[in-house]
Scaffold this motif. Structure first.
Motif, PDB file in Angstrom:
ATOM      1  N   GLU A 184      -4.190 -17.301   5.151  1.00  0.00           N
ATOM      2  CA  GLU A 184      -5.636 -17.109   5.158  1.00  0.00           C
ATOM      3  C   GLU A 184      -6.113 -16.113   4.096  1.00  0.00           C
ATOM      4  O   GLU A 184      -7.282 -15.789   4.014  1.00  0.00           O
ATOM      5  CB  GLU A 184      -6.107 -16.650   6.544  1.00  0.00           C
ATOM      6  N   ILE A 185      -5.214 -15.618   3.267  1.00  0.00           N
ATOM      7  CA  ILE A 185      -5.535 -14.590   2.277  1.00  0.00           C
ATOM      8  C   ILE A 185      -6.138 -15.227   1.025  1.00  0.00           C
ATOM      9  O   ILE A 185      -5.575 -16.166   0.457  1.00  0.00           O
ATOM     10  CB  ILE A 185      -4.272 -13.776   1.913  1.00  0.00           C
ATOM     11  N   HIS A 241       5.582 -12.599   4.118  1.00  0.00           N
ATOM     12  CA  HIS A 241       5.841 -13.830   3.372  1.00  0.00           C
ATOM     13  C   HIS A 241       4.637 -14.780   3.427  1.00  0.00           C
ATOM     14  O   HIS A 241       4.221 -15.330   2.403  1.00  0.00           O
ATOM     15  CB  HIS A 241       7.100 -14.529   3.886  1.00  0.00           C
ATOM     16  N   GLN A 242       4.054 -14.966   4.606  1.00  0.00           N
ATOM     17  CA  GLN A 242       2.925 -15.886   4.740  1.00  0.00           C
ATOM     18  C   GLN A 242       1.715 -15.429   3.920  1.00  0.00           C
ATOM     19  O   GLN A 242       1.026 -16.247   3.325  1.00  0.00           O
ATOM     20  CB  GLN A 242       2.497 -16.015   6.205  1.00  0.00           C
ATOM     21  N   THR A 301       7.996 -10.098  12.931  1.00  0.00           N
ATOM     22  CA  THR A 301       6.586 -10.336  12.620  1.00  0.00           C
ATOM     23  C   THR A 301       6.257  -9.824  11.226  1.00  0.00           C
ATOM     24  O   THR A 301       5.589 -10.507  10.446  1.00  0.00           O
ATOM     25  CB  THR A 301       5.679  -9.640  13.655  1.00  0.00           C
ATOM     26  N   ALA A 302       6.724  -8.620  10.902  1.00  0.00           N
ATOM     27  CA  ALA A 302       6.444  -8.034   9.595  1.00  0.00           C
ATOM     28  C   ALA A 302       7.000  -8.919   8.478  1.00  0.00           C
ATOM     29  O   ALA A 302       6.307  -9.194   7.490  1.00  0.00           O
ATOM     30  CB  ALA A 302       7.032  -6.623   9.512  1.00  0.00           C
ATOM     31  N   ARG A 303       8.226  -9.385   8.611  1.00  0.00           N
ATOM     32  CA  ARG A 303       8.827 -10.255   7.590  1.00  0.00           C
ATOM     33  C   ARG A 303       8.025 -11.550   7.432  1.00  0.00           C
ATOM     34  O   ARG A 303       7.720 -11.982   6.318  1.00  0.00           O
ATOM     35  CB  ARG A 303      10.271 -10.602   7.950  1.00  0.00           C
ATOM     36  N   GLY A 352      -0.070  -7.983   7.323  1.00  0.00           N
ATOM     37  CA  GLY A 352       0.464  -7.863   8.676  1.00  0.00           C
ATOM     38  C   GLY A 352      -0.227  -8.791   9.646  1.00  0.00           C
ATOM     39  O   GLY A 352      -1.095  -9.567   9.266  1.00  0.00           O
ATOM     40  N   GLY A 353       0.190  -8.708  10.896  1.00  0.00           N
ATOM     41  CA  GLY A 353      -0.415  -9.560  11.907  1.00  0.00           C
ATOM     42  C   GLY A 353       0.234  -9.363  13.264  1.00  0.00           C
ATOM     43  O   GLY A 353       1.073  -8.497  13.458  1.00  0.00           O
TER      44      GLY A 353
END
Length: 127
Positions: free
Chosen positions: A93-94, A52-53, A46-48, A34-35
């Protein structure tokens, strides 16, 4: 003086075989994907985007589950339906990700908020 406006975050709960998807930027501290929303972006958008990111997953369906008010952040919590064959991959960033059972959540380092959101989700979705 105006009161501080709370931060807003879209948080996604992905469940597969009774396990929840967690992401980590450092391989030590784990969180739900999330973010924060971009300009003019809805919590669902935002959730979608964040899903994906951070995981390379596309939500077949995204459903608003509940709102969780943390110490400094309002979380718009969504549940994402993903294809059974979909394989998450760390992105953005994961550094890494894992599927973890609700019962084992206490064995990894997470925020209190992450644990509370997962507990609330499982409590609401378990018969």
């Amino acid at each position: 003086m105006q009161p501080l406006k709370p931060k807003v975050r879209a948080t996604i709960v992905c469940i597969r075989h009774g396990r929840v998807l967690l992401v980590s930027k450092d391989g030590v501290r784990w969180a739900l994907p999330g973010g924060r929303p971009g300009k003019q972006e809805s919590p669902e958008e935002t959730a979608r985007r964040e899903l994906h990111q951070e995981t390379a997953l596309e939500a077949k369906a995204l459903v608003g589950a509940f709102q969780f008010i943390g110490a400094t952040t309002v979380h718009h919590v969504f549940t994402a339906a993903i294809a059974a064959s979909a394989r998450p991959k760390p992105g953005n960033e994961i550094k890494c990700l894992q599927w973890l059972s609700h019962e084992k959540l206490g064995e990894v380092e997470t925020s209190t908020t992450t644990r509370q959101i997962v507990s609330q989700f499982f409590h609401a979705h378990t018969p």
